[in-house]
Enzyme design. Structure first.
Site, PDB file in Angstrom:
ATOM      1  N   GLU A   1       0.756  -1.117  -0.057  1.00 16.56           N
ATOM      2  CA  GLU A   1      -0.046  -0.035   0.009  1.00 16.56           C
ATOM      3  C   GLU A   1       0.911   1.155  -0.190  1.00 16.56           C
ATOM      4  O   GLU A   1       0.719   2.285   0.786  1.00 16.56           O
ATOM      5  CB  GLU A   1      -0.982  -0.163   1.152  1.00 16.56           C
ATOM      6  CG  GLU A   1      -1.879  -1.487   1.324  1.00 16.56           C
ATOM      7  CD  GLU A   1      -3.018  -1.384   2.138  1.00 16.56           C
ATOM      8  OE1 GLU A   1      -2.646  -0.675   3.372  1.00 16.56           O
ATOM      9  OE2 GLU A   1      -4.160  -1.733   1.976  1.00 16.56           O
TER      10      GLU A   1
ATOM     11  N   ASP B   1      -7.964  -9.155   4.222  1.00 18.95           N
ATOM     12  CA  ASP B   1      -7.783  -7.934   4.962  1.00 18.95           C
ATOM     13  C   ASP B   1      -8.868  -7.720   6.243  1.00 18.95           C
ATOM     14  O   ASP B   1      -9.757  -7.105   6.022  1.00 18.95           O
ATOM     15  CB  ASP B   1      -7.890  -6.623   4.416  1.00 18.95           C
ATOM     16  CG  ASP B   1      -7.223  -5.753   5.163  1.00 18.95           C
ATOM     17  OD1 ASP B   1      -6.831  -5.725   6.529  1.00 18.95           O
ATOM     18  OD2 ASP B   1      -7.669  -4.490   4.948  1.00 18.95           O
TER      19      ASP B   1
ATOM     20  N   GLU C   1     -12.590  -2.446  11.735  1.00 23.17           N
ATOM     21  CA  GLU C   1     -12.693  -1.465  10.619  1.00 23.17           C
ATOM     22  C   GLU C   1     -13.839  -1.933   9.652  1.00 23.17           C
ATOM     23  O   GLU C   1     -14.489  -1.312   8.966  1.00 23.17           O
ATOM     24  CB  GLU C   1     -11.310  -1.899  10.224  1.00 23.17           C
ATOM     25  CG  GLU C   1     -11.129  -1.173   8.617  1.00 23.17           C
ATOM     26  CD  GLU C   1      -9.788  -1.465   8.245  1.00 23.17           C
ATOM     27  OE1 GLU C   1      -9.051  -1.801   8.523  1.00 23.17           O
ATOM     28  OE2 GLU C   1      -9.663  -0.824   6.798  1.00 23.17           O
TER      29      GLU C   1
HETATM   30  O1  GCW Z   1      -6.576  -3.237   6.918  1.00 24.37           O
HETATM   31  C1  GCW Z   1      -6.051  -2.255   6.084  1.00 24.37           C
HETATM   32  C2  GCW Z   1      -6.495  -1.073   6.326  1.00 24.37           C
HETATM   33  C3  GCW Z   1      -5.331   0.222   6.173  1.00 24.37           C
HETATM   34  C4  GCW Z   1      -4.138  -0.474   7.003  1.00 24.37           C
HETATM   35  C5  GCW Z   1      -3.776  -1.901   6.172  1.00 24.37           C
HETATM   36  C6  GCW Z   1      -2.510  -2.499   6.951  1.00 24.37           C
HETATM   37  C7  GCW Z   1      -2.548   0.459   8.462  1.00 24.37           C
HETATM   38  O2  GCW Z   1      -7.526  -0.381   5.587  1.00 24.37           O
HETATM   39  O3  GCW Z   1      -5.733   1.284   6.939  1.00 24.37           O
HETATM   40  O4  GCW Z   1      -3.025   0.164   7.279  1.00 24.37           O
HETATM   41  O5  GCW Z   1      -4.807  -2.605   6.069  1.00 24.37           O
HETATM   42  O6  GCW Z   1      -3.004  -3.369   7.733  1.00 24.37           O
HETATM   43  O7  GCW Z   1      -1.438  -2.169   6.802  1.00 24.37           O
END
Ligand code: GCW
Length: 702
Positions: free
Chosen positions: A294, A368, A396
């Site tokens: 990311e 995720d 989240e």
């Molecule tokens: O869960 C996702 C999130 C991001 C997060 C990323 C990660 C810290 O949307 O906000 O960044 O994963 O775990 O690195």
């Protein structure tokens, strides 16, 4: 006179109101001890307990304080000590099995007197023993039945704070960051102590202070001093501080041209940086790194491997006994393969190449933190590497702070999963028993902020609690943990405890049901992840789009991860891969994760897939309505403040569960053109209405 007595009545009422008001600050530790604000103490009144401390260290004193505050008056004297004390050693108790951090609690005769002894090999062990005894007493045990022995099965039990230096918290829904970076190191908010105490009560022994999307600034002298101040507060509670390290820091702070881990100047920069940190924080835990994910920098920027990067950092902290937690959450925007496969493809070939003070930190599932994901195929696939579990405690994808979703069952489901290598479970991989690893760990992305109740709701505290207890022992099941949490949090009334546990135990499944069951995932709105967005299909990267994950069309729905599709199933060990290759043997709860199937596929329920999916949405919404009724039923038995806040949250949850259901059904119907089964309530609005919902300033999205 009348007016006067009226006044007294009002004052009495006010006092009673105040006495019962409870903002949740005390968490599950009802015996008081708040340093930030005096609070009522539930501990029984009476003469204080005698607590003898042998060989007092700051940590032993803390253990003794906890006991003195909470133990019922008139019970037998208590002694806190460590195994090294000559008098204790003479008792020849089975300390060997306790390791560094375990404890025992039992009645012994010491200097000719009966006493309840709490002891470990270290004072930290003793502190954990003190909390274990208090838990025992708060959950119906007595001092005479207190014969407790336990040692943690996992070495690093760590919270990950995704806290930014500006006070915001990525994916945080409980207010601003607890760390007041601006006033540190001069001002040490008493909440830092209360935070450490709460963690110690669970056995959590580490905390990563800053977001994995890290700023290099955290590694500057100014911020190191701030982290050191926190480390000083946490130390007596057995908690080490760790930092997320930005991989490009040698460029940003050191003025180097590269952050290539194979460059000696880069390695030297990190070594000097580690030395500097250890001068300020002698027991610094080490680094956590998110690399090449990311948009974060990492070794792949230089065609070096993740092992090259991790090992270079590991060498920098090694002389000080530090470790590196290197995250496997990678997926590249240049890689067109199934996102669920990418971490495995990248890391599996590196097994056996990591330094022995590196752990690879793997999320519970391959995408995720979705409401449900099958366990990550890396568990069981890297036997030569300690794999650290990463759970997300902050919700989240499960309704932020407002939805009641107890994550114990999610944690348990993953930990209990069989990897397909003999009888191995994910828990066995994580606790090291499967391969004999001694360096083991479990991380939880914290749900803690500056809200008075720490976690944004009373029930969210249970997720922090369950994480900590399962990190100590990954075999602990979710239900008894819910019960012990509820007993400590709400007191002993069985009606409240039973109700809370009943609500909690089905609550995560309800979120699965109303956000998308049967293996659907990643259907939320873009960026902030608040609410439904299954229709989203126009974002630049394919894997950002919900449509990429559900692949719904006129005929069917689901992501084909068998060999006719991405073949992600082949990443699991053979018995599991075989099971998942066939929709008939795939558990229905994961069906659409692995298979693209027809809407009219017959399901175990006797319904078609479409009818079954609709029923799940209704069940999810119905469960929330049911929780509201259950909570109404205990209104008189719970303090007004926590009751009302929970009731208000549940009302939000019911509204939003309906929104998820209705929006999703509208969308699926626009794709499959199927009618709703007879008797099912149609969505309140048309699809255009749901698509038009737009939200700015959503918390946690930075
Ligand atoms: O869960 C996702 C999130 C991001 C997060 C990323 C990660 C810290 O949307 O906000 O960044 O994963 O775990 O690195």
């Amino acid at each position: 006179m009348k007016a006067f007595s009226g006044l007294i009545g009002a004052v009495a009422l006010l006092l009673a109101g105040t006495a019962h008001a409870d903002d949740g600050y005390r968490l599950w530790l009802r015996h008081g001890g708040e340093t930030a604000r005096p609070a009522p103490v539930d501990a029984p009144a009476g003469a204080p307990m005698t607590v003898a401390v042998r060989g007092a260290t700051p940590t032993l004193r803390l253990a003794a304080d906890e006991l003195a505050r909470a133990m019922p008056a008139g019970t037998m004297p208590v002694t806190v000590a460590t195994a090294g004390d000559a008098g204790i050693a003479a008792l020849r108790l089975p300390f060997a099995a306790l390791g560094d951090e375990g404890y025992l609690v039992r009645t012994v005769t010491l200097d000719g007197k009966r006493t309840l002894l709490i002891a470990g090999n270290s004072d930290r062990g003793t502190l954990y023993g003190a909390f274990a005894l208090l838990r025992h007493l708060a959950t119906g045990g007595t001092t005479s039945t207190a014969a407790l022995t336990s040692a943690p099965k996992v070495k690093l039990r760590v919270l990950n704070h995704w806290d930014n230096l500006d006070g915001t918290v990525e994916r945080g829904y409980a207010g601003q960051s607890l760390w007041d970076w601006w006033t540190l190191p001069d001002l040490k908010d008493p909440r830092y102590t209360d935070y450490a105490r709460a963690n110690a009560s669970l056995g959590i022994n580490g905390t990563v202070l800053n977001n994995v999307n890290a700023k290099a600034d955290s590694l500057t002298p100014r911020y190191i001093a701030k982290a050191a101040a926190l480390a000083d507060v946490f130390r007596p509670w057995g908690i080490k501080v760790y930092l997320s390290a930005r991989f490009s820091a040698p460029i940003e702070l050191g003025g180097l041209k590269t952050a290539d881990p194979r460059d000696p100047a880069v390695a030297a920069w990190w070594k000097a940086k580690a030395d500097e940190i250890y001068r300020a924080i002698p027991d610094f835990g080490g680094f956590l790194v998110k690399a090449n994910s990311e948009g974060q920098p990492g070794p792949r920027d230089y065609n070096a491997s993740h092992a090259d990067g991790a090992n270079m950092l590991a060498a920098a902290v090694r002389p000080h006994g530090g470790i590196v937690m290197w995250r496997a959450f990678v997926y590249a925007d240049t890689d067109p393969t199934d996102r669920a496969k990418q971490a495995y493809s990248e890391f599996k070939p590196l097994d056996g190449t990591f330094a022995d003070n590196v752990l690879v930190q793997v999320k519970n599932g391959a995408i995720d933190f979705q409401p449900r994901e099958p366990f990550h195929p890396l568990f069981g696939a890297m036997p030569k590497t300690p794999l650290m579990m990463e759970f997300q405690i902050t919700k989240e994808y499960l309704g932020f702070a407002t939805h009641l979703a107890y994550l114990g069952p999610l944690f348990e489901e993953t930990l209990a999963a069989k990897t397909g290598r003999g009888r191995e479970t994910v828990a066995g991989v994580v606790d090291g028993s499967s391969e004999g690893h001694r360096l083991t760990g479990m991380a939880g992305v914290a749900n803690i902020g500056r809200d008075r109740d720490w976690s944004g709701s009373t029930f969210n505290q249970a997720n922090w609690y369950a994480f900590g207890r399962m990190a100590w022992d990954p075999a602990l099941p979710a239900e008894p943990l819910a019960r012990e949490w509820a007993q400590q949090t709400f007191g002993g009334d069985a009606r409240v405890v039973d109700t809370a546990v009943a609500m909690m135990m089905g609550s995560r499944e309800a979120v699965v049901d109303y956000t998308g069951a049967l293996g659907l995932a990643h259907l939320m709105a873009t960026g902030h992840h608040y609410g439904p967005g299954p229709w989203v299909s126009d974002l630049k990267r394919p894997e950002w789009n919900p449509a990429y994950y559900h692949k719904a069309d006129r005929d069917g729905i689901g992501f084909d991860r068998t060999k006719t599709g991405s073949n992600a199933v082949a990443q699991y060990a053979a018995p599991i891969a075989r099971q998942l290759a066939d929709p008939k043997t795939t558990p229905e709860r994961d069906l659409l994760w692995f298979h693209h199937v027809r809407w009219d596929r017959p399901m175990r329920s006797g319904k078609t897939l479409w009818q079954d999916l609709v029923a799940h949405y209704d069940r999810g919404v119905g469960y929330v309505a049911g929780m509201r009724r259950q909570w109404d039923g205990v209104r008189a038995l719970v303090d007004a403040e926590r009751w009302q806040k929970t009731a208000d949250d549940l009302a939000v949850q019911e509204r939003e569960a309906r929104w998820w259901r209705d929006a999703s059904l509208s969308y699926w119907m626009s794709v499959n053109r199927l009618p709703l089964p007879a008797g099912v309530t149609p969505p309140e609005h048309d699809l255009a209405w749901y698509r038009a919902q737009h939200f700015d300033y959503v918390p946690g999205h930075y």
